[in-house]
Design an enzyme around this catalytic site. Sequence first.
Site: not given
Ligand code: DQA
Length: 147
Positions: A10-11, A18, A23, A76, A79, A100, A102, A109
């Site tokens: 998501p997002n 964003r 990011y 990825n 959240a 995995e 990120h 964080r």
């Molecule tokens: C994320 C880190 C997560 O905590 C966050 O909710 C994201 C992006 C990252 O790529 O740094 O949406 O996965």
Amino acid sequence: MKKILFINGPNLNMLGKRQVEIYGSYSLQDIEAQCLDLAKKIGLDIEFFQSNSEGEIVDKIQNMYLSNNYAGLIINAAAYTHTSIAIADALAMVGMPKIELHISNIYKRENFRRKSFVSAVVDASMCGFGAEGYVLALQAIKNMLKE
Ligand code: DQA
């Protein structure tokens, strides 16, 4: 040729717009283009998938598991990393190499980002490399496939 699947949670469709201070300014399409470039050079086929919905991500992982089309997975889960036992359970089924990923360093964080349900069911975790993490993960999975 079997594909490497990138699953984006998501997002991540909002990358480039964003929280660019966290990011970065690349969109998910930019990142996909960079991965396609590398994939060609190192002889891999890739597929990018993004969803804002937990169930759709579970469905995608199940489809991947049931089909014979994939050689590895880079996820990825955004959240859902920190909340989703359903995604972790689906990932646990998949026997092929799994990474995995990120963009940000989740350990630097908020405290709630330090818990990852995904970490326990993948071969390796990468975070904090920014958007470049995607191409680094692709190279890494290529190396894992060779081993
Ligand atoms: C994320 C880190 C997560 O905590 C966050 O909710 C994201 C992006 C990252 O790529 O740094 O949406 O996965």
